[in-house]
Scaffold this motif. Structure first.
Motif, PDB file in Angstrom:
ATOM      1  N   SER A   1      23.927 -18.624  -8.225  1.00 24.81           N
ATOM      2  CA  SER A   1      24.792 -18.056  -7.274  1.00 24.81           C
ATOM      3  C   SER A   1      26.154 -17.946  -7.983  1.00 24.81           C
ATOM      4  CB  SER A   1      24.774 -18.658  -5.807  1.00 24.81           C
ATOM      5  OG  SER A   1      25.306 -19.975  -6.202  1.00 24.81           O
ATOM      6  N   VAL A   2      26.761 -16.937  -7.882  1.00 28.01           N
ATOM      7  CA  VAL A   2      28.184 -16.735  -8.426  1.00 28.01           C
ATOM      8  C   VAL A   2      28.999 -16.525  -7.291  1.00 28.01           C
ATOM      9  CG1 VAL A   2      29.362 -15.207 -10.226  1.00 28.01           C
ATOM     10  CG2 VAL A   2      27.085 -15.765 -10.485  1.00 28.01           C
ATOM     11  N   ARG A   3      30.157 -17.072  -7.357  1.00 29.54           N
ATOM     12  CA  ARG A   3      31.193 -16.933  -6.088  1.00 29.54           C
ATOM     13  C   ARG A   3      30.618 -16.923  -4.822  1.00 29.54           C
ATOM     14  NH1 ARG A   3      33.532 -11.995  -7.042  1.00 29.54           N
ATOM     15  NH2 ARG A   3      35.189 -12.508  -5.359  1.00 29.54           N
TER      16      ARG A   3
ATOM     17  N   TYR B   1      26.063  -9.267  -4.666  1.00 32.35           N
ATOM     18  CA  TYR B   1      25.524  -9.060  -5.997  1.00 32.35           C
ATOM     19  C   TYR B   1      24.852  -7.432  -6.107  1.00 32.35           C
ATOM     20  CZ  TYR B   1      21.622  -8.670  -9.677  1.00 32.35           C
ATOM     21  OH  TYR B   1      21.090  -8.483 -10.820  1.00 32.35           O
ATOM     22  N   PHE B   2      25.420  -6.766  -7.153  1.00 32.27           N
ATOM     23  CA  PHE B   2      25.414  -5.314  -7.276  1.00 32.27           C
ATOM     24  C   PHE B   2      24.231  -5.222  -8.529  1.00 32.27           C
ATOM     25  CE2 PHE B   2      29.742  -5.229  -5.531  1.00 32.27           C
ATOM     26  CZ  PHE B   2      29.313  -4.858  -4.473  1.00 32.27           C
ATOM     27  N   ARG B   3      23.191  -4.479  -8.117  1.00 33.53           N
ATOM     28  CA  ARG B   3      22.314  -3.961  -9.458  1.00 33.53           C
ATOM     29  C   ARG B   3      22.416  -2.533  -9.326  1.00 33.53           C
ATOM     30  NH1 ARG B   3      19.799  -3.535 -13.426  1.00 33.53           N
ATOM     31  NH2 ARG B   3      17.895  -3.959 -13.829  1.00 33.53           N
ATOM     32  N   THR B   4      23.032  -2.093 -10.701  1.00 34.65           N
ATOM     33  CA  THR B   4      23.508  -0.703 -10.781  1.00 34.65           C
ATOM     34  C   THR B   4      22.585   0.331 -11.661  1.00 34.65           C
ATOM     35  OG1 THR B   4      24.788  -1.298 -12.805  1.00 34.65           O
ATOM     36  CG2 THR B   4      25.878  -1.720 -10.403  1.00 34.65           C
ATOM     37  N   GLY B   5      21.655  -0.072 -12.453  1.00 36.90           N
ATOM     38  CA  GLY B   5      21.194   0.774 -13.215  1.00 36.90           C
ATOM     39  C   GLY B   5      22.016   1.044 -14.553  1.00 36.90           C
ATOM     40  N   ASN B   6      23.024   0.750 -14.581  1.00 31.91           N
ATOM     41  CA  ASN B   6      24.235   1.105 -15.816  1.00 31.91           C
ATOM     42  C   ASN B   6      23.637   0.087 -16.890  1.00 31.91           C
ATOM     43  OD1 ASN B   6      25.450   3.452 -14.677  1.00 31.91           O
ATOM     44  ND2 ASN B   6      26.790   1.743 -13.765  1.00 31.91           N
ATOM     45  N   GLU B   7      22.681   0.373 -17.696  1.00 35.30           N
ATOM     46  CA  GLU B   7      22.175  -0.479 -18.525  1.00 35.30           C
ATOM     47  C   GLU B   7      21.854   0.268 -20.069  1.00 35.30           C
ATOM     48  OE1 GLU B   7      17.621  -0.577 -16.336  1.00 35.30           O
ATOM     49  OE2 GLU B   7      19.363  -2.164 -16.123  1.00 35.30           O
ATOM     50  N   ASN B   8      21.635  -0.453 -20.998  1.00 42.53           N
ATOM     51  CA  ASN B   8      21.486   0.033 -22.279  1.00 42.53           C
ATOM     52  C   ASN B   8      22.370   1.069 -22.992  1.00 42.53           C
ATOM     53  OD1 ASN B   8      18.865  -1.327 -22.345  1.00 42.53           O
ATOM     54  ND2 ASN B   8      17.803   0.411 -21.674  1.00 42.53           N
ATOM     55  N   ILE B   9      23.627   0.602 -22.362  1.00 43.70           N
ATOM     56  CA  ILE B   9      24.934   1.533 -22.889  1.00 43.70           C
ATOM     57  C   ILE B   9      25.267   0.544 -24.028  1.00 43.70           C
ATOM     58  CG2 ILE B   9      26.995   2.707 -22.518  1.00 43.70           C
ATOM     59  CD1 ILE B   9      26.242   2.729 -19.507  1.00 43.70           C
ATOM     60  N   MET B  10      25.517   1.338 -25.217  1.00 49.16           N
ATOM     61  CA  MET B  10      26.307   0.270 -26.245  1.00 49.16           C
ATOM     62  C   MET B  10      27.576  -0.039 -25.717  1.00 49.16           C
ATOM     63  SD  MET B  10      24.356  -0.165 -28.923  1.00 49.16           S
ATOM     64  CE  MET B  10      25.690  -0.957 -29.843  1.00 49.16           C
TER      65      MET B  10
ATOM     66  N   ASP C   1      28.021 -26.350  -6.895  1.00 51.63           N
ATOM     67  CA  ASP C   1      27.368 -27.492  -7.439  1.00 51.63           C
ATOM     68  C   ASP C   1      26.757 -27.089  -8.824  1.00 51.63           C
ATOM     69  OD1 ASP C   1      27.662 -28.925  -5.052  1.00 51.63           O
ATOM     70  OD2 ASP C   1      25.922 -28.321  -4.366  1.00 51.63           O
ATOM     71  N   THR C   2      26.390 -25.971  -9.206  1.00 54.58           N
ATOM     72  CA  THR C   2      25.922 -25.521 -10.228  1.00 54.58           C
ATOM     73  C   THR C   2      26.604 -24.174 -10.721  1.00 54.58           C
ATOM     74  OG1 THR C   2      23.977 -24.271  -9.640  1.00 54.58           O
ATOM     75  CG2 THR C   2      23.730 -26.691 -10.263  1.00 54.58           C
ATOM     76  N   CYS C   3      27.091 -23.779 -11.758  1.00 54.05           N
ATOM     77  CA  CYS C   3      27.987 -22.741 -12.380  1.00 54.05           C
ATOM     78  C   CYS C   3      27.187 -21.694 -13.302  1.00 54.05           C
ATOM     79  CB  CYS C   3      29.169 -23.624 -12.899  1.00 54.05           C
ATOM     80  SG  CYS C   3      30.248 -24.336 -12.049  1.00 54.05           S
ATOM     81  N   TRP C   4      27.571 -20.491 -12.960  1.00 47.42           N
ATOM     82  CA  TRP C   4      27.056 -19.567 -13.567  1.00 47.42           C
ATOM     83  C   TRP C   4      28.088 -18.274 -13.608  1.00 47.42           C
ATOM     84  CZ3 TRP C   4      21.690 -19.728 -14.744  1.00 47.42           C
ATOM     85  CH2 TRP C   4      20.952 -20.857 -14.058  1.00 47.42           C
TER      86      TRP C   4
END
Length: 730
Positions: free
Chosen positions: A249-251, A499-508, A547-550
């Motif tokens: 988890s994050v924030r 949490y957002f999943r955007t699809g903005n991937e494989n961009i240099m 408790d655990t950090c990411w």
């Protein structure tokens, strides 16, 4: 041939003589953004140098390099060669008696060299000493910052399911990966050693377990320890080998999948060259750490760090090459000084390094900002965030970057009192921008990204005083038009993280270091690209309140450990493969045409000096059928009409003879003709060699890089490997 089991046996022999501490550096923030915060190495203070001698070190010496690896340091031939090297070093010490310089450290394994304190002596004088091949003023290094999406992008999960790997529990099993960085938080769940077999542990045992089996520190201050004080090394280690399916988890926002490293079953070695709050690591630190990692039996070493590629001969790059020749795969970050020709960092310039560029992962944890009937997704970072929903009018700072100003100078005459300021990324640090708008009265700040893709976590600049106190977020470049139109309208920043999943991937990534290497070799670097922007991985407990950090981080630092994890999976699945074959499997099976340009996120990136062979594909690498050496071919700079020639060696990875068609396609740029034979038969064992040619054609075309793809296909017409061909026109 080096096997994991052979290296395991070697470990016990040399544990007692493994290298101890030397001199170190600092990591950047867990939310570092390389395009805004300098995270490259700078030259040292000029008081020391590396003196390299004629004659090869133990790993590549003619009398020892043919011994079965790894080297048994107690074997008679090894002792004899080491004695000869020691005599050579002693002669140099004798020569130094007339000089103010003094020897401080010696290297025999990866480099035949000593480190010296100059104490006023001149480099030119040392170069005249008998038996000296080269003298290199030392430089320093810094970390290169700033279902599981990034694993899906490199087809890691499907690779685990292959018959060669046999599942996540076997991915990297019995393989040791040395992380030369800022330490590994052994208490993080990513590195829980439950169910791991009992292993010999080395170094400072307070920071080891059966997952992180080595913890060593390299600094002259004996009070420092291998403890992970900052985030960088733990994040890198988690990307390599976080235990499979670790909740995150994050924030306060739960991540809707369980995190895994690329090689979740691998073991790790912590070689901390950035202990405590020390700023940089020196050449000496890296050489000591590299040789210690070899002695400890590491099968793969990751270097998510870099420095200027300014030396005509780089001793650290030489050491990387020698380690690869001895059977250790060394993965290296390409650096964060891109884009632009020749921006790749050292030691990513090493011929035999497995060097990684960075691309985006389409996800992040952030907050929603609503205004004028529209909602924008925003990422936080090192700056304050709102504790409860904040509503205020937007205040646009106008300028030349997508209509926005960068707020790098005082905003004379612009009153932002009570507003949420909107500025563009670029030209200065995030802290400088936020401080500027806070001084103009703003209650909050929105920074609009200046490259395609998602917003990224923003790193604070500790040099900016007074420290900004208002909440600050980044939104994507696509939000620029909307926030400009909403100037003066009421906007609400949501306090709840999502949490957002955007699809903005494989961009240099816009910061990714670019080749060719800035030397006469003009090598294609990076070799390949891996996820390096918005990568989620572990960080130490003192980096968050949970408790655990990411954390999400970006940089070629985050890309290189993907390759280290891939190499670990390959070494476990194919223990008979050499380091060169592992590198080839990663590079020469990469996915072509998968990466897009950072300017728009849509146009295919076809510049091999930026992408290398393409996007790393672990599933394809696991099933590689033929290895090429070198993994790419540079014909350097072509002038006149005389053809340049190069040879490529082919070996079968299947144990069977292969009859392959050879072709050249995907040419980029005019004025160079590349040619190759039409076919080759690769024997079941041994090597086949093909000769390639390149010749300048036409009149005087525009100067710059030219490239093509050498393609190998089987009798069914299936492409089984490809390699970059490269030349410069001047």
């Amino acid at each position: 041939m080096k096997s994991a089991r052979a290296r395991r046996a070697f470990v016990g022999v040399v544990a007692a003589i493994a290298s101890a501490a030397v001199i170190g550096g600092i990591f950047t923030s867990a939310t570092a953004t390389p395009a805004d915060v300098a995270t490259h190495a700078t030259h040292g203070n000029g008081d020391s140098a590396i003196v390299v001698f004629d004659g090869e070190p133990l790993l590549t010496h003619p009398r020892t390099s043919r011994l079965r690896p790894p080297l048994d340091l107690d074997a008679a031939p090894v002792r004899a060669v080491k004695k000869g090297l020691a005599v050579q070093h002693d002669r140099f010490r004798g020569w130094l008696r007339a000089s103010s310089a003094t020897v401080t450290r010696e290297y025999h394994l990866a480099l035949n060299a000593v480190a010296v304190e100059l104490n006023g002596a001149k480099i030119a004088d040392l170069r005249g000493a008998p038996g000296v091949r080269g003298v290199h003023r030392t430089q320093s290094y810094e970390p290169l910052d700033t279902a599981d999406p990034d694993l899906t992008l490199i087809n890691a999960i499907s690779a685990w399911r292959s018959k060669q790997v046999g599942g996540a529990a076997s991915a990297g099993a019995d393989i040791d990966v040395g992380v030369i960085d800022s330490g590994i938080d052994v208490e993080h769940p990513c590195f829980d050693d439950t169910d791991y077999p009992v292993s010999v542990q080395r170094g400072d045992l307070r920071f080891t377990n059966n997952k992180v089996v080595v913890a060593r520190v390299f600094h002259s201050d004996s009070s420092l320890t291998p403890e992970a004080v900052g985030a960088h090394g733990t994040h890198v280690a988690g990307t390599v080998a976080c235990n499979a399916d670790t909740p995150a988890s994050v924030r306060g926002a739960d991540v809707p999948y369980r995190v895994s490293g690329v090689a979740p079953a691998a073991r790790l070695g912590n070689y901390n060259v950035f202990p405590g709050d020390v700023g940089t690591a020196s050449d000496e630190d890296l050489l000591d750490a590299l040789e210690a990692a070899y002695r400890d039996g590491m099968d793969v070493i990751n270097l998510s760090l870099g420095g200027p590629a300014a030396r005509t001969q780089d001793p650290i790059a030489d050491a990387v090459d020698n380690l690869d020749e001895s059977g250790v795969v060394v993965t290296v970050a390409a650096g964060n000084d891109g884009p632009g020709e020749g921006t790749v960092a050292s030691p990513g310039t090493a011929k035999r390094a497995l060097t990684s560029g960075a691309s985006t992962v389409g996800h992040f944890v952030g907050t929603a900002i609503t205004t004028d009937g529209r909602t924008f997704r925003a990422a936080a970072g090192d700056f304050p965030t709102v504790r409860r929903d904040l509503t205020a009018p937007l205040g646009v700072v106008e300028g030349d970057v997508n209509g926005l100003g960068t707020a790098c100078e005082p905003l004379d005459g612009l009153d932002l009192t009570g507003r949420i300021a909107v500025v563009s990324r670029g030209d200065c640090s995030f802290s400088a921008k936020v401080r500027t708008v806070e001084d103009a009265g703003a209650r909050g700040a929105l920074v609009v990204n200046d490259v395609a893709g998602d917003p990224t976590s923003m790193a604070a600049d500790p040099s900016v005083e007074p420290k900004p106190t208002i909440p600050a977020y980044m939104v994507g470049r696509g939000a620029a038009r909307g926030v400009l139109a909403a100037n003066g309208a009421s906007a609400t920043i949501d306090a709840e993280a999502s949490y957002f999943r955007t699809g903005n991937e494989n961009i240099m990534a816009g910061f990714s270091g670019q080749g060719p290497t800035p030397d006469t070799a003009s090598l294609v670097k990076p070799d390949v690209v891996a996820p390096g922007a918005n990568v989620l991985a572990s960080v130490p407990a003192d980096d968050c309140d949970a408790d655990t950090c990411w954390a999400f981080m970006e940089g070629t630092s985050m890309a290189a450990p993907h390759l280290a994890g891939m190499a670990a999976v390959l070494r476990a699945a194919h223990p008979e493969w050499t380091s060169a074959q592992v590198r080839s499997a990663v590079v020469n099976t990469a996915a072509e045409g998968a990466l897009t340009q950072h300017e728009d996120g849509r146009t295919v990136a076809d510049d091999v000096t930026l992408t290398g062979a393409g996007l790393a594909d672990l599933r394809a690498a696991v099933g590689a059928r033929v290895a090429l050496g070198p993994v790419s071919t540079s014909f350097r700079t072509l002038t006149g009409r005389s053809p340049a020639e190069a040879t490529v060696r082919l070996t079968s990875l299947t144990g069977k003879e292969q009859r392959l068609s050879v072709s050249i396609d995907s040419r980029v740029g005019e004025g160079v003709r590349f040619t190759a034979p039409g076919a080759v038969t690769v024997p079941a064992r041994g090597t086949a060699t093909i000769t390639l040619r390149a010749v300048a054609t036409g009149g005087k075309p525009d100067p710059g890089p030219r490239s093509a793809i050498l393609r190998l296909t089987d009798s069914t017409g299936t492409d089984i490997a490809h390699s970059v061909l490269f030349a410069m026109r001047r």
